[in-house]
Design an enzyme around this catalytic site. Structure first.
Site, mmCIF file in Angstrom:
data_model
loop_
_atom_site.group_PDB
_atom_site.id
_atom_site.type_symbol
_atom_site.label_atom_id
_atom_site.label_comp_id
_atom_site.label_asym_id
_atom_site.label_seq_id
_atom_site.Cartn_x
_atom_site.Cartn_y
_atom_site.Cartn_z
ATOM 1 N N TYR A 57 -17.968 36.291 82.349
ATOM 2 C CA TYR A 57 -18.348 34.993 81.722
ATOM 3 C C TYR A 57 -18.048 33.928 82.941
ATOM 4 C CZ TYR A 57 -18.839 36.883 77.068
ATOM 5 O OH TYR A 57 -19.384 37.700 76.047
ATOM 6 N N LEU A 207 -25.046 33.324 65.164
ATOM 7 C CA LEU A 207 -26.169 32.254 65.020
ATOM 8 C C LEU A 207 -27.510 32.882 65.698
ATOM 9 C CD1 LEU A 207 -23.791 29.041 65.301
ATOM 10 C CD2 LEU A 207 -24.546 30.374 63.079
ATOM 11 N N GLY A 208 -27.527 34.156 66.024
ATOM 12 C CA GLY A 208 -28.823 34.606 66.401
ATOM 13 C C GLY A 208 -29.038 33.691 67.910
ATOM 14 N N GLY A 210 -28.194 30.831 68.568
ATOM 15 C CA GLY A 210 -28.427 29.201 68.023
ATOM 16 C C GLY A 210 -29.658 29.233 67.248
ATOM 17 N N PHE A 211 -30.420 30.437 67.080
ATOM 18 C CA PHE A 211 -31.835 30.368 66.550
ATOM 19 C C PHE A 211 -31.812 29.975 65.007
ATOM 20 C CE2 PHE A 211 -35.932 31.552 64.750
ATOM 21 C CZ PHE A 211 -36.780 30.786 65.527
#
Ligand SMILES: NC(=O)c1ccc[n+]([C@@H]2O[C@H](COP(=O)([O-])OP(=O)(O)OC[C@H]3O[C@@H](n4cnc5c(N)ncnc54)[C@H](OP(=O)(O)O)[C@@H]3O)[C@@H](O)[C@H]2O)c1
Length: 330
Positions: A57, A207-208, A210-211
């Site tokens: 990252y 949260l997918g 953000g989706f």
């Protein structure tokens, strides 16, 4: 914040952790360093004790950020990081996988420095390396544990055969893989295997990406460096079709007077007491919203209703582009 135990490992963490990746990597430009530090420390103040990062990252910068932010609280928190990629130290360019034992040991030295610590609480192999037998990887981590440089061993996106082979050499404390109402494959084989072996589960992208929060639709545009631009599931057409799952979350959330993001996280928590999701955010109000999911209870009736509704929805688009899909589930 309630605590949870990751399988039989003895590793106890807050029921919801913080995924720190997005502060530096993956979803557009890195946040300002002081803002990132403030967000991580705000999580500590709110009872989060489980923080997720990785060498890749940034690369490197997310571990540095997490290390700096958590150094005053080091004894109170559990830091998880990951090795497994070949990264040019000068350019930061990634060129495939590298889980050779000598490389693992080198990476750990770098991670320890960046994380400002003398021991990594949970060290995951980020992706299974087909060139290196998993027994050799587990053996290398076992030595690092014996030396006190690492406390617990984890795997990420590994398949069940690999999990069993690794666990036979060095007990695996946790598997980290994608799991949410957006991606349910782990329920088929992986979760029963983890339960049998007493291994904890850390769902990433809960949260997918953000989706599932309802804040993304077919008109949303992402920064040019945002990883979602190359994800088939995030093409505008796929997003439009996949809003069906968000509508479902919204309906349940309205009934319970909570938010879709909270239902998405509560759904994961409701599966098993040894599951610890790690939602990521760069924003304080969303951090608070996500942590609020720890007190959202879904009854078996709620879960059945969700199951029933979800079974009528087919999610469109692969969760990874082909070259990245090849690296998972091995
Ligand atoms: N092992 C692996 O291979 C792997 C892969 C991916 C991720 N991970 C780990 O898992 C963590 C979480 O996964 P993720 O970041 O991919 O996905 P995620 O947690 O499912 O979603 C993060 C995204 O959702 C947005 N978001 C978060 N909370 C929100 C809310 N309440 N309302 C609206 N939007 C919200 C964030 O944007 P804002 O910042 O704008 O809020 C961000 O774009 C990462 O940080 C990383 O540590 C591991």
């Amino acid at each position: 914040m309630q605590q949870r135990k990751l399988g039989n490992s003895g590793l106890e963490v807050s029921a919801i952790g913080l995924g720190c990746m997005g502060l530096s990597f993956g979803f557009g430009p890195a946040v300002d360093k002081q803002e990132g530090i403030a967000l991580i420390r705000a999580a500590v103040e709110r009872g989060v004790t489980f923080f997720d990062t990785a060498e890749i990252y940034g690369p490197f910068t997310n571990e540095e950020l997490v290390g700096e932010a958590l150094s005053p609280f080091r004894k109170q928190v559990v830091i998880a990081t990951k090795f497994g990629f070949k990264i040019d130290p000068n350019t930061g360019k990634q060129s495939g996988l590298d889980s050779r034992p000598a490389h693992i040991k080198e990476v750990v030295e770098g991670s320890l420095k960046r994380l400002r610590t003398d021991s990594i609480d949970l060290l995951y192999q980020h992706r299974v390396d087909p060139e290196v037998p998993i027994e050799d990887v587990a053996g290398a981590v076992k030595e690092l544990i014996q030396q006190g440089k690492v406390k617990h061993f984890g795997l990420s996106e590994a398949g069940v055969k690999t999990i069993r082979r690794a666990h036979a050499v060095q007990p695996v404390a946790a598997l980290q893989s994608e799991h949410s109402l957006f991606w349910r494959e782990p329920e088929i084989e992986v979760l029963p295997t983890l339960e049998e072996l007493g291994i904890g589960f850390v769902p990433f992208s809960p949260l997918g990406k953000g989706f599932l929060t309802g804040k993304i639709d077919e008109n949303t545009t992402f920064d040019s460096s945002d990883f979602r631009n190359i994800v088939p599931r995030f093409t505008p057409e796929a997003r439009k079709a996949n809003l069906a799952i968000v509508d479902l979350l919204r309906t349940i959330a309205q009934e319970k007077k909570v938010t879709p993001a909270q239902i998405a996280i509560a759904w994961l928590l409701a599966h098993k007491p040894w599951i610890v999701p790690i939602p990521g955010t760069t924003k304080l109000h969303r951090l608070e919203e996500n942590l609020g999911a720890a007190t959202v209870e879904l009854s078996s009736h709620d879960l059945r209703e969700i199951e029933n509704a979800v079974s009528k929805i087919t999610i469109q688009g692969a969760r990874y582009p082909e070259h990245l899909q090849k690296m998972v589930g091995r």
